[in-house]
Motif scaffolding. Structure first.
Motif, PDB file in Angstrom:
ATOM      1  N   SER A 151      11.608 102.235   7.969  1.00 25.55           N
ATOM      2  CA  SER A 151      10.634 101.908   9.007  1.00 25.55           C
ATOM      3  C   SER A 151       9.234 102.279   8.555  1.00 25.55           C
ATOM      4  N   ILE A 152       8.275 101.484   8.999  1.00 24.94           N
ATOM      5  CA  ILE A 152       6.859 101.700   8.698  1.00 24.94           C
ATOM      6  C   ILE A 152       6.115 101.714  10.027  1.00 24.94           C
ATOM      7  N   HIS A 153       5.464 102.804  10.332  1.00 24.14           N
ATOM      8  CA  HIS A 153       4.761 102.880  11.612  1.00 24.14           C
ATOM      9  C   HIS A 153       3.662 103.942  11.546  1.00 24.14           C
ATOM     10  N   SER A 154       2.840 103.968  12.581  1.00 20.23           N
ATOM     11  CA  SER A 154       1.736 104.919  12.649  1.00 20.23           C
ATOM     12  C   SER A 154       1.918 105.904  13.787  1.00 20.23           C
ATOM     13  N   GLY A 155       3.154 106.077  14.228  1.00 21.79           N
ATOM     14  CA  GLY A 155       3.434 107.055  15.276  1.00 21.79           C
ATOM     15  C   GLY A 155       3.658 108.423  14.674  1.00 21.79           C
ATOM     16  N   GLN A 156       4.767 109.053  15.051  1.00 26.24           N
ATOM     17  CA  GLN A 156       5.140 110.328  14.463  1.00 26.24           C
ATOM     18  C   GLN A 156       6.506 110.185  13.817  1.00 26.24           C
ATOM     19  N   PRO A 157       6.835 111.032  12.829  1.00 27.07           N
ATOM     20  CA  PRO A 157       8.159 110.941  12.205  1.00 27.07           C
ATOM     21  C   PRO A 157       9.269 111.132  13.235  1.00 27.07           C
ATOM     22  N   ILE A 158      10.314 110.298  13.145  1.00 25.89           N
ATOM     23  CA  ILE A 158      11.430 110.350  14.091  1.00 25.89           C
ATOM     24  C   ILE A 158      12.743 110.354  13.322  1.00 25.89           C
ATOM     25  N   SER A 159      13.414 111.490  13.240  1.00 27.05           N
ATOM     26  CA  SER A 159      14.760 111.553  12.684  1.00 27.05           C
ATOM     27  C   SER A 159      15.754 111.050  13.727  1.00 27.05           C
ATOM     28  N   LEU A 160      16.788 110.373  13.260  1.00 26.51           N
ATOM     29  CA  LEU A 160      17.827 109.868  14.161  1.00 26.51           C
ATOM     30  C   LEU A 160      19.110 110.686  14.049  1.00 26.51           C
ATOM     31  N   ALA A 161      18.988 111.923  13.555  1.00 23.25           N
ATOM     32  CA  ALA A 161      20.171 112.771  13.353  1.00 23.25           C
ATOM     33  C   ALA A 161      20.919 113.037  14.647  1.00 23.25           C
ATOM     34  N   ASN A 162      20.207 113.061  15.781  1.00 27.12           N
ATOM     35  CA  ASN A 162      20.879 113.355  17.046  1.00 27.12           C
ATOM     36  C   ASN A 162      21.806 112.242  17.498  1.00 27.12           C
ATOM     37  N   ALA A 195      31.259 102.876  12.299  1.00 24.12           N
ATOM     38  CA  ALA A 195      31.033 103.602  13.552  1.00 24.12           C
ATOM     39  C   ALA A 195      29.736 104.402  13.496  1.00 24.12           C
ATOM     40  N   SER A 196      29.413 104.952  12.320  1.00 24.95           N
ATOM     41  CA  SER A 196      28.181 105.714  12.151  1.00 24.95           C
ATOM     42  C   SER A 196      26.954 104.805  12.269  1.00 24.95           C
ATOM     43  N   VAL A 197      27.049 103.607  11.704  1.00 21.89           N
ATOM     44  CA  VAL A 197      25.944 102.651  11.810  1.00 21.89           C
ATOM     45  C   VAL A 197      25.742 102.243  13.260  1.00 21.89           C
ATOM     46  N   GLN A 198      26.841 101.995  13.977  1.00 22.39           N
ATOM     47  CA  GLN A 198      26.738 101.606  15.383  1.00 22.39           C
ATOM     48  C   GLN A 198      26.074 102.692  16.215  1.00 22.39           C
ATOM     49  N   LYS A 199      26.446 103.934  15.985  1.00 27.33           N
ATOM     50  CA  LYS A 199      25.819 105.037  16.723  1.00 27.33           C
ATOM     51  C   LYS A 199      24.337 105.162  16.392  1.00 27.33           C
ATOM     52  N   LEU A 200      23.996 104.921  15.145  1.00 26.55           N
ATOM     53  CA  LEU A 200      22.599 104.999  14.736  1.00 26.55           C
ATOM     54  C   LEU A 200      21.769 103.965  15.499  1.00 26.55           C
ATOM     55  N   GLN A 201      22.263 102.725  15.559  1.00 27.82           N
ATOM     56  CA  GLN A 201      21.524 101.682  16.259  1.00 27.82           C
ATOM     57  C   GLN A 201      21.431 101.980  17.753  1.00 27.82           C
ATOM     58  N   ASN A 202      22.516 102.444  18.346  1.00 35.75           N
ATOM     59  CA  ASN A 202      22.501 102.771  19.776  1.00 35.75           C
ATOM     60  C   ASN A 202      21.452 103.845  20.073  1.00 35.75           C
ATOM     61  N   HIS A 203      21.416 104.883  19.222  1.00 33.91           N
ATOM     62  CA  HIS A 203      20.481 105.986  19.445  1.00 33.91           C
ATOM     63  C   HIS A 203      19.039 105.522  19.253  1.00 33.91           C
ATOM     64  N   ALA A 204      18.800 104.679  18.251  1.00 37.58           N
ATOM     65  CA  ALA A 204      17.456 104.164  18.002  1.00 37.58           C
ATOM     66  C   ALA A 204      16.973 103.344  19.195  1.00 37.58           C
ATOM     67  N   GLU A 205      17.861 102.566  19.782  1.00 36.98           N
ATOM     68  CA  GLU A 205      17.481 101.743  20.938  1.00 36.98           C
ATOM     69  C   GLU A 205      17.207 102.601  22.163  1.00 36.98           C
ATOM     70  N   VAL A 206      17.993 103.657  22.360  1.00 39.90           N
ATOM     71  CA  VAL A 206      17.771 104.566  23.489  1.00 39.90           C
ATOM     72  C   VAL A 206      16.405 105.240  23.370  1.00 39.90           C
ATOM     73  N   LEU A 207      16.087 105.742  22.173  1.00 41.45           N
ATOM     74  CA  LEU A 207      14.791 106.389  21.960  1.00 41.45           C
ATOM     75  C   LEU A 207      13.638 105.405  22.146  1.00 41.45           C
ATOM     76  N   SER A 208      13.812 104.197  21.644  1.00 41.85           N
ATOM     77  CA  SER A 208      12.753 103.201  21.750  1.00 41.85           C
ATOM     78  C   SER A 208      12.439 102.877  23.209  1.00 41.85           C
ATOM     79  N   ARG A 209      13.488 102.736  24.035  1.00 43.68           N
ATOM     80  CA  ARG A 209      13.274 102.438  25.457  1.00 43.68           C
ATOM     81  C   ARG A 209      12.674 103.635  26.184  1.00 43.68           C
ATOM     82  N   ALA A 210      13.167 104.820  25.888  1.00 49.11           N
ATOM     83  CA  ALA A 210      12.741 106.012  26.623  1.00 49.11           C
ATOM     84  C   ALA A 210      11.300 106.404  26.317  1.00 49.11           C
ATOM     85  N   PHE A 211      10.889 106.244  25.069  1.00 48.75           N
ATOM     86  CA  PHE A 211       9.562 106.722  24.665  1.00 48.75           C
ATOM     87  C   PHE A 211       8.598 105.600  24.291  1.00 48.75           C
ATOM     88  N   GLY A 212       9.010 104.353  24.495  1.00 47.03           N
ATOM     89  CA  GLY A 212       8.149 103.232  24.180  1.00 47.03           C
ATOM     90  C   GLY A 212       7.842 103.121  22.702  1.00 47.03           C
TER      91      GLY A 212
END
Length: 365
Positions: A282-293, A311-328
């Motif tokens: 990912s390339i962005h100008s926000g803040q670093p975001i680890s998806l370890a959680n 299964a690990s890839v699926q969880k990664l995508q689910n978590h990324a989408e949750v964070l994206s919606r919650a924090f814009g």
């Protein structure tokens, strides 16, 4: 505003002991209340640095060296130029900038700690000592020599020095803040240690002797790892003296090396040469975001018919989408997924993925 380049890697390793602790067992850590396999940040960065040169990603002039043996290295260079017994002059040159060395019995003196210098700086330093050899040999202080040695050591033209930083305890003004941060890799699932009992057979024994010349055990595990790292692009450019072309070349080399580099621990025993199944950048100008959680609740293979990695890839995508919606957030993930799990645009190979990253950097510039 700082621009960040992040990588998220899912990599499944066969039985191995890639990074061991002081007891010889694979490193691990508690995460989400359960034991996880771990590969340390230091181990991963070392493997990445080796890949820079071993895979021909960067030239010797673009890299550095981390060593306590700078006196021996410089002595070898100076002897090639015809200088005899150059060690005292070298030690004096280092002393002018408060870098102390320790004498050793029947061996060349070493610095008190590891020095991380660009190869160009080492070459320039040998030239400074050669040009002022007579003065340095007398042991007298000289401000011009001090300034010249200072300038050599301050040089950060090495990509790996610029990425991973440098700390000199005696000269904090020569420290370099790392442009890259690399997390300890953690398994996405719960891991138990296993033990391999082995015997080494003696090829020639007396009839009264046992064939086994040695008995022992090796601890190991098998794990699917989540790996994360981030580079501050502006910090990297600044560390490289404003050289944007070298920073871009170094950044792409860092991403490729991070994907391809595999730690070397006990590989003669396990040969766990397993490449990643998923790479997200990912390339962005926000803040670093680890998806370890994404893996706070451990993954189990039955969650996806494709197995543990999928299964690990699926969880990664689910978590990324949750964070994206919650924090814009707009993480802007560009993905190569060999599991076929990621829902969305993916790239077929690493070259295409890195080509997209390079194009995005050009647009951002």
């Amino acid at each position: 505003m700082s621009q960040f380049i992040e990588f998220h890697i899912i990599q499944n390793f066969a039985p191995s002991c890639l990074n061991r602790d002081d007891t010889g067992a694979p490193k691990d850590a508690m995460f989400g209340g359960v034991r996880r396999s771990r590969i340390s940040s230091q181990c991963l960065k070392r493997a990445t640095r080796l890949a820079f040169s071993n895979s021909g990603l960067l030239s010797e002039e673009e890299l550095g060296m981390r060593t306590r043996n700078i006196v021996a290295i410089l002595a070898e260079k100076l002897k090639e130029q015809g200088f005899e017994q150059p060690e005292p002059a070298i030690e004096k040159a280092l002393a002018t900038v408060e870098l102390k060395v320790k004498a050793r019995n029947d061996a060349t003196a070493q610095t008190e700690y590891l020095l991380f210098l660009s190869n160009n700086a080492i070459k320039e330093l040998s030239g400074v000592i050669a040009n002022h050899f007579e003065v340095l040999s007398t042991g007298k202080d000289n401000k011009d020599i001090k300034k010249a040695v200072d300038e050599c050591i301050a040089s950060a033209t090495a990509v790996d020095v610029a990425l991973f930083g440098r700390m000199l305890a005696d000269r904090k003004d020569l420290n370099i803040d790392a442009a890259a941060q690399v997390a300890h890799a953690l398994s996405t699932h719960r891991v138990d240690r296993e033990s391999d009992f082995f015997t080494a057979v003696d090829d020639w024994t007396l009839r009264t002797e046992a064939d086994a010349g040695m008995l022992g055990t090796v601890e190991f595990n098998s794990s699917c790892q989540y790996r994360y790292g981030v580079v501050n692009v502006q910090q990297l450019i600044g560390n490289l003296g404003g050289d944007q072309l070298l920073a871009k070349r170094g950044l792409l080399a860092f991403l490729r090396a991070s994907v391809l580099a595999i730690p070397t621990g006990r590989q003669n025993t396990f040969a766990a040469h397993n490449l990643p199944s998923f790479v997200g950048i990912s390339i962005h100008s926000g803040q670093p975001i680890s998806l370890a959680n994404a893996y706070e609740q451990p993954v189990w293979a039955g969650e996806n018919k494709g197995g543990l990695t999928a299964a690990s890839v699926q969880k990664l995508q689910n978590h990324a989408e949750v964070l994206s919606r919650a924090f814009g957030l707009d993480l802007g993930l560009k993905v190569m997924d060999l599991t076929g799990t990621w829902s969305g645009e993916t790239h077929a190979n690493l070259d295409t993925l890195l080509g997209q990253v390079e194009a995005a950097l050009e647009v951002a510039a």
